[in-house]
Motif scaffolding. Sequence first.
Motif, PDB file in Angstrom:
ATOM      1  N   LEU A  42       0.862  -1.178   0.000  1.00  0.00           N
ATOM      2  CA  LEU A  42       0.000   0.000   0.000  1.00  0.00           C
ATOM      3  C   LEU A  42       0.897   1.226   0.000  1.00  0.00           C
ATOM      4  N   ARG A  43       0.381   2.335  -0.511  1.00  0.00           N
ATOM      5  CA  ARG A  43       1.108   3.590  -0.439  1.00  0.00           C
ATOM      6  C   ARG A  43       0.244   4.635   0.225  1.00  0.00           C
ATOM      7  N   LEU A  44       0.762   5.198   1.291  1.00  0.00           N
ATOM      8  CA  LEU A  44       0.088   6.290   1.993  1.00  0.00           C
ATOM      9  C   LEU A  44       0.654   7.619   1.526  1.00  0.00           C
ATOM     10  N   SER A  45      -0.214   8.616   1.480  1.00  0.00           N
ATOM     11  CA  SER A  45       0.198   9.964   1.112  1.00  0.00           C
ATOM     12  C   SER A  45      -0.219  10.940   2.197  1.00  0.00           C
ATOM     13  N   CYS A  46       0.549  11.979   2.349  1.00  0.00           N
ATOM     14  CA  CYS A  46       0.209  13.023   3.318  1.00  0.00           C
ATOM     15  C   CYS A  46       0.583  14.362   2.704  1.00  0.00           C
ATOM     16  N   THR A  47      -0.411  15.214   2.528  1.00  0.00           N
ATOM     17  CA  THR A  47      -0.193  16.513   1.903  1.00  0.00           C
ATOM     18  C   THR A  47      -0.403  17.622   2.926  1.00  0.00           C
ATOM     19  N   ALA A  48       0.530  18.557   2.942  1.00  0.00           N
ATOM     20  CA  ALA A  48       0.461  19.671   3.889  1.00  0.00           C
ATOM     21  C   ALA A  48      -0.341  20.821   3.295  1.00  0.00           C
ATOM     22  N   SER A  49      -1.107  21.476   4.164  1.00  0.00           N
ATOM     23  CA  SER A  49      -1.828  22.667   3.749  1.00  0.00           C
ATOM     24  C   SER A  49      -0.863  23.846   3.726  1.00  0.00           C
ATOM     25  N   GLU A  50      -1.345  25.004   3.278  1.00  0.00           N
ATOM     26  CA  GLU A  50      -0.481  26.188   3.245  1.00  0.00           C
ATOM     27  C   GLU A  50       0.047  26.507   4.634  1.00  0.00           C
ATOM     28  N   ARG A  51      -0.795  26.292   5.634  1.00  0.00           N
ATOM     29  CA  ARG A  51      -0.406  26.636   7.004  1.00  0.00           C
ATOM     30  C   ARG A  51       0.760  25.789   7.489  1.00  0.00           C
ATOM     31  N   THR A  52       0.815  24.549   7.066  1.00  0.00           N
ATOM     32  CA  THR A  52       1.858  23.647   7.551  1.00  0.00           C
ATOM     33  C   THR A  52       2.923  23.396   6.504  1.00  0.00           C
ATOM     34  N   ALA A  53       2.887  24.157   5.415  1.00  0.00           N
ATOM     35  CA  ALA A  53       3.828  23.923   4.335  1.00  0.00           C
ATOM     36  C   ALA A  53       5.267  24.156   4.757  1.00  0.00           C
ATOM     37  N   SER A  54       5.478  24.941   5.814  1.00  0.00           N
ATOM     38  CA  SER A  54       6.836  25.205   6.275  1.00  0.00           C
ATOM     39  C   SER A  54       7.335  24.131   7.228  1.00  0.00           C
ATOM     40  N   SER A  55       6.533  23.119   7.470  1.00  0.00           N
ATOM     41  CA  SER A  55       6.948  22.016   8.328  1.00  0.00           C
ATOM     42  C   SER A  55       7.943  21.168   7.545  1.00  0.00           C
TER      43      SER A  55
ATOM     44  N   GLY B 192       7.391  21.434  14.018  1.00  0.00           N
ATOM     45  CA  GLY B 192       7.152  22.860  13.981  1.00  0.00           C
ATOM     46  C   GLY B 192       7.909  23.563  12.863  1.00  0.00           C
ATOM     47  N   GLN B 193       7.494  24.778  12.658  1.00  0.00           N
ATOM     48  CA  GLN B 193       8.008  25.577  11.564  1.00  0.00           C
ATOM     49  C   GLN B 193       9.527  25.679  11.584  1.00  0.00           C
ATOM     50  N   TYR B 194      10.136  25.335  10.485  1.00  0.00           N
ATOM     51  CA  TYR B 194      11.568  25.497  10.220  1.00  0.00           C
ATOM     52  C   TYR B 194      12.466  24.560  11.032  1.00  0.00           C
ATOM     53  N   ILE B 195      11.895  23.629  11.766  1.00  0.00           N
ATOM     54  CA  ILE B 195      12.701  22.632  12.472  1.00  0.00           C
ATOM     55  C   ILE B 195      13.136  21.573  11.479  1.00  0.00           C
ATOM     56  N   THR B 196      14.422  21.239  11.460  1.00  0.00           N
ATOM     57  CA  THR B 196      14.929  20.303  10.455  1.00  0.00           C
ATOM     58  C   THR B 196      15.395  18.976  11.036  1.00  0.00           C
ATOM     59  N   VAL B 197      15.399  18.840  12.349  1.00  0.00           N
ATOM     60  CA  VAL B 197      15.911  17.630  12.988  1.00  0.00           C
ATOM     61  C   VAL B 197      14.804  16.605  13.139  1.00  0.00           C
ATOM     62  N   ILE B 198      15.103  15.393  12.737  1.00  0.00           N
ATOM     63  CA  ILE B 198      14.139  14.301  12.852  1.00  0.00           C
ATOM     64  C   ILE B 198      14.103  13.773  14.288  1.00  0.00           C
ATOM     65  N   THR B 199      12.931  13.479  14.773  1.00  0.00           N
ATOM     66  CA  THR B 199      12.761  12.869  16.085  1.00  0.00           C
ATOM     67  C   THR B 199      11.746  11.737  15.983  1.00  0.00           C
ATOM     68  N   ARG B 200      11.898  10.756  16.858  1.00  0.00           N
ATOM     69  CA  ARG B 200      10.960   9.637  16.908  1.00  0.00           C
ATOM     70  C   ARG B 200       9.853   9.867  17.955  1.00  0.00           C
ATOM     71  N   THR B 201       9.912  10.981  18.640  1.00  0.00           N
ATOM     72  CA  THR B 201       9.003  11.258  19.756  1.00  0.00           C
ATOM     73  C   THR B 201       7.763  11.988  19.271  1.00  0.00           C
ATOM     74  N   SER B 202       6.609  11.394  19.459  1.00  0.00           N
ATOM     75  CA  SER B 202       5.382  11.962  18.898  1.00  0.00           C
ATOM     76  C   SER B 202       5.044  13.334  19.474  1.00  0.00           C
ATOM     77  N   ARG B 203       5.353  13.565  20.742  1.00  0.00           N
ATOM     78  CA  ARG B 203       4.966  14.846  21.348  1.00  0.00           C
ATOM     79  C   ARG B 203       5.771  16.011  20.790  1.00  0.00           C
ATOM     80  N   GLN B 204       6.811  15.707  20.040  1.00  0.00           N
ATOM     81  CA  GLN B 204       7.612  16.763  19.437  1.00  0.00           C
ATOM     82  C   GLN B 204       7.136  17.117  18.026  1.00  0.00           C
TER      83      GLN B 204
END
Length: 125
Positions: A17-30, A99-111
């Motif tokens: 299966l292939r899942l897709s996730c598209t960001a809205s304008e508000r979250t486009a900077s994520s 969050g906006q402009y954060i580039t570090v990957i984390t495995r923690t959902s609350r982040q």
Amino acid sequence: VQLQASGGGLVQAGGSLRLSCTASERTASSCVMGWFRQGPGKLREFVAAISCAGGSPVYADSVRGRFILSIDNAAKTVYLQMNSLKPEDTADYYCAGRGQYITVITRTSRQYTYWGQGTQVTVSS
């Protein structure tokens, strides 16, 4: 809706299966986008994440070698290609963005700040 997820369904074990996730304008900077899943009676767990800043995606041990995460920055969409699916992959899958402009990957959902609605994946044996 900030993140729109799609692509779930019912598949037999060994299928894809292939899942897709598209960001809205508000979250486009994520920049960091990821997938989590929550199976029946289980806690939400990390599946995979990728950063628009480059580098390889990060995967949970349980899916590494079977799932492939990719990002289309122009389309503001991440794709989770799920191959060799197993019954234990059955879960609601959620896409998430940091969050906006954060580039570090984390495995923690609350982040993760932004969340899409779940899309159900059912793998039959």
